[in-house]
Design an enzyme around this catalytic site. Structure first.
Site, PDB file in Angstrom:
ATOM      1  N   ASN A 577       0.831  -1.206   0.000  1.00  0.00           N
ATOM      2  CA  ASN A 577       0.000   0.000   0.000  1.00  0.00           C
ATOM      3  C   ASN A 577       0.869   1.261   0.000  1.00  0.00           C
ATOM      4  O   ASN A 577       1.100   1.876  -1.025  1.00  0.00           O
ATOM      5  CB  ASN A 577      -0.933  -0.033   1.207  1.00  0.00           C
ATOM      6  N   GLU A 596     -11.024  -7.711   5.998  1.00  0.00           N
ATOM      7  CA  GLU A 596     -10.944  -8.371   7.300  1.00  0.00           C
ATOM      8  C   GLU A 596     -10.473  -7.440   8.408  1.00  0.00           C
ATOM      9  O   GLU A 596     -10.462  -7.819   9.582  1.00  0.00           O
ATOM     10  CB  GLU A 596     -10.009  -9.583   7.209  1.00  0.00           C
ATOM     11  N   ASN A 621      -1.424   1.135   7.120  1.00  0.00           N
ATOM     12  CA  ASN A 621      -1.566   2.069   6.002  1.00  0.00           C
ATOM     13  C   ASN A 621      -0.350   2.992   5.928  1.00  0.00           C
ATOM     14  O   ASN A 621       0.694   2.588   5.443  1.00  0.00           O
ATOM     15  CB  ASN A 621      -2.873   2.856   6.142  1.00  0.00           C
ATOM     16  N   ASP A 668      -4.521   7.752   6.769  1.00  0.00           N
ATOM     17  CA  ASP A 668      -3.988   7.273   5.498  1.00  0.00           C
ATOM     18  C   ASP A 668      -2.485   7.544   5.508  1.00  0.00           C
ATOM     19  O   ASP A 668      -1.776   7.006   6.339  1.00  0.00           O
ATOM     20  CB  ASP A 668      -4.700   7.937   4.317  1.00  0.00           C
TER      21      ASP A 668
END
Length: 753
Positions: A577, A596, A621, A668
């Protein structure tokens, strides 16, 4: 193919049929914008969007009862009845209508629509300078403004104008500013509408009603519609989704001025400028049906769109005929054209200064001149008032009495014809504040004393080309690119050593865009089929890594050749990511499993070896390495935790500890400044939070959209934070107090090369 910033285009087509009095579910709109191609020409882009009426407002700008230009009145009387029908239909659909006839509030002191505006709840966030005129936004700074409006723009026949001025005087009106109210041709609904000419009041109305979408109508498009505190520029820079209704407006442009085209062609060029650099446009037929409105005496070519039109920046300048742009530098390399080789008349230079009110004090402002210019060979004026010479310091002294803080002020300098020099950039000084006036000015050659001023205040008469302004306060967000240039997958920003910003999904999914610090964008590379990027990190060599979450890869992009190769792959990844990089080039990748609510962390060594170094976590993240290289930070979006790990010499992680837990909104991207403070995007809250290494909240910064996905540091000194914002699919820039860690690493290496 290189393409510059392009706005998305909206459509209000759903309103072409009769609307019930109840609120409709949505407005279907077609927005038109323009994108620049590699050859310097522009092409139209259209895109259909849907807007909720209850989240939409129409602002009616300065549709006054009378105007100092007779032709302006005649043109307004042509389109105002149709505009009234537009407002009635939009109002019946549930759209908010705000009437903004500037300088006319006394006429509405007791009107319920005026009181309703004054009573709107004060917004929790009041944007910087929302009460002020806005002369330019960053996306316009690279443009060449298409017309000269410095004469005031009136295109009346002189004899008719004199008769009109006499009539206005006989009516008890000031011929220069005769307006007292909005035109009676526009209906104001006393039960539903609002009346305000104040930027903060209009902002309060929009925020209190949850309005994100704004349509601007009215006059005049090159002055008030663009610049007012409630105008297009302010709406754009403060995060509203704004469009111009292009056929319900007019311009103040006199065909006797450059570029010497018809009035309606001048209006078309301004609308084109807006579509390229400010915001998209729509037309009234999208609400009323039928065709777009046309003025009775306008030729078809002046209002019909062209497929392409080259930018006017290459047009030759005739400094003896009109004011023309010239680049003034801080040294003796001021760029000039061949037409300036043999000057036998005085040189006139002008620019516009936006001086913060905080700079103005009892002490005067000074304009320090370069050593190549003798103060005795120069004259100066600010807003038409003469500037005093100060021979002791080779400078000019500006009396603050003649300067309006937080507004546009016209500065004109005249060099004697015998100087034999070009202007070099002077420096404006106010106490410890400085503003170097290097950049575009306008120049003219001749000896006309009227050139020392403009007929109208500078905020009306200036162009975007020549505006100089101080930086906004720290932690103030500003859009860098226009909405819709990226897809909603915008992510992964990183800056190279030259200051360019790289982010994924520019124009379309699967690309990486490169955007210059002035907002000029291009598709830098298209990733292999099936790959979509996320986080980006630069190597000290200038090449960069991209997390390819679709194919479970870490890609390597050669910055010189733009070749893309697979650096690492692991089938056990959910997805790489975001990525962090250490001083020696080792990568750490976050790896969330969104369905999940779990996640893990991978280490990717320089040879591409992939090792799992943490598991059984929440949705990992944002990820970052501390300045000393000994700590790895990672956040969990769904669980709203920020964790720290010790990094062993082997690259393994240990000592997991909680740095900060938040009660609401997700996380984020995450980056460190040079002091180790963490900047974290708050997805859903619309902010970036600055935390100390121990988790103390130091600052929370709005980003002009609810969904910031990631951020990086860049700019000339590393103190500009660039945020990828999903709601409007654009980059937002924020000046901060300390440089970023990654920028410092890149530029230390650059300085050693």
């Amino acid at each position: 193919m290189r393409m510059r910033s392009a706005y998305l285009v909206l459509t209000l087509a759903a309103l072409t049929t009769a609307l019930p009095s109840a609120i409709c579910e949505e407005l279907s709109l077609t927005l038109r914008s323009q994108s620049e191609r590699a050859n310097g020409e522009f092409e139209f882009r259209e895109q259909t969007e849907t807007w909720k009426p209850e989240e939409t407002a129409i602002i009616v700008c300065d549709v006054w009862d009378l105007h100092h230009s007779l032709n302006a009145v005649k043109r307004l009387e042509q389109f105002a009845p149709r505009l009234d029908r537009v407002l009635k239909k939009a109002r019946s659909a549930g759209v908010t209508i705000i009437h903004s006839p500037s300088d006319c509030m006394d006429a509405y002191a007791e009107h319920s629509a005026r009181k309703r505006a004054q009573e709107a709840p004060i917004a929790s966030r009041i944007p910087f300078e929302i009460k002020s005129w806005c002369s330019v936004i960053p996306t316009e700074e690279r443009a060449v403004y298409p017309i000269d409006q410095s004469d005031g723009g009136a295109d009346d026949d002189p004899k008719q104008h004199a008769v009109w001025a006499a009539k206005l005087k006989s009516l008890g009106r000031n011929p220069g500013t005769p307006w007292k109210s909005q035109s009676a041709l526009i209906t104001i609904d006393s039960e539903n509408d609002f009346i305000s000419d104040r930027g903060d009041e209009v902002w309060n109305i929009l925020e209190s009603r949850g309005i994100q979408n704004v349509i601007l109508t009215g006059v005049h498009v090159n002055m008030c519609v663009l610049g007012r505190p409630f105008g297009l520029r302010q709406m754009v820079r403060n995060g509203k989704h704004v469009v111009l209704m292009r056929d319900m407006t007019d311009s103040m442009y006199n065909p006797e001025q450059w570029p010497y085209v018809s009035h309606f062609e001048g209006t078309r060029r301004i609308i084109s400028h807006i579509e390229r650099y400010v915001c998209p446009t729509i037309s009234s037929d999208q609400i009323l049906g039928g065709d777009e409105f046309r003025f009775q005496n306008a030729s078809a070519d002046s209002e019909s769109p062209e497929l392409t039109r080259s930018t006017p920046s290459s047009e030759p300048a005739d400094y003896r005929k009109h004011w023309a742009n010239i680049t003034v530098t801080s040294d003796d390399t001021t760029k000039s054209h061949d037409s300036l080789r043999d000057i036998d008349a005085p040189q006139w230079y002008r620019c516009v200064l936006r001086i913060p009110q905080t700079w103005l004090s009892k002490e005067s402002l000074t304009l320090s001149l370069p050593s190549s210019i003798d103060v005795n060979d120069i004259q100066g004026w600010v807003n038409g008032a003469s500037i005093e010479r100060s021979t002791e310091a080779n400078s000019l002294v500006i009396d603050s009495e003649f300067v309006t803080g937080d507004e546009a002020n016209l500065l004109v300098l005249r060099l004697k014809e015998s100087t034999g020099s070009r202007l070099q950039a002077p420096v404006l000084n106010s106490g410890g504040n400085q503003l170097t006036l290097a950049g575009r000015w306008q120049m003219r050659v001749g000896n006309d004393p009227t050139w020392a001023n403009m007929p109208l205040p500078a905020k009306f008469g200036t162009t975007t080309d020549i505006v100089f302004q101080a930086e906004p306060p720290l932690f103030t967000p500003t859009p860098l690119t226009r909405p819709g240039e990226f897809t909603p997958g915008i992510e992964g920003p990183a800056c190279d050593a030259n200051g360019d910003i790289y982010a994924v999904n520019y124009m379309e999914q699967g690309t990486i865009g490169r955007v210059s610090p002035d907002g000029d964008g291009e598709v830098f590379v298209t990733l292999p089929e099936g790959s979509v990027g996320n986080g980006i990190r630069f190597l000290l060599s200038g090449d960069f890594y991209v997390a390819d979450y679709m194919q479970h890869n870490i890609l390597l992009v050669n910055a010189a050749s733009r070749a893309v190769s697979v650096h690492a792959h692991h089938g056990g990844m959910n997805q790489p990511n975001d990525i962090a990089i250490t001083n020696d080039g080792t990568l750490y990748a976050s790896d969330p499993n969104w369905s999940e609510g779990t996640g893990q962390i991978w280490r990717i060594d320089r040879d591409g070896t992939v090792t799992k170094v943490a598991s059984k976590m929440g949705t990992t993240n944002g990820i970052e390495v501390s300045p000393d290289g000994k700590t790895l930070y990672v956040n969990e979006s769904k669980q709203r935790n920020i964790w720290a790990f010790d990094i062993a010499p082997s690259g393994d992680l240990s000592g997991e500890r909680l740095v900060k837990k938040f009660a609401d909104h997700g996380f984020d991207g995450m980056r460190c400044d040079v002091d180790g403070n963490l900047y974290v995007t708050r997805y859903g809250k619309g902010t970036v939070v600055k935390l100390s290494p121990s988790g103390q909240i130091l600052q929370e910064i709005p980003v002009l959209g609810e969904r910031p996905s990631n951020l990086c540091f860049g700019g000339p000194d590393g103190r500009t934070v660039y945020v990828t914002e999903v709601e409007f699919s654009r980059l937002v820039s924020i000046r901060v107090d300390r440089p970023g860690l990654s920028w410092t690493r890149m530029n230390k290496t650059k300085s050693k090369r």
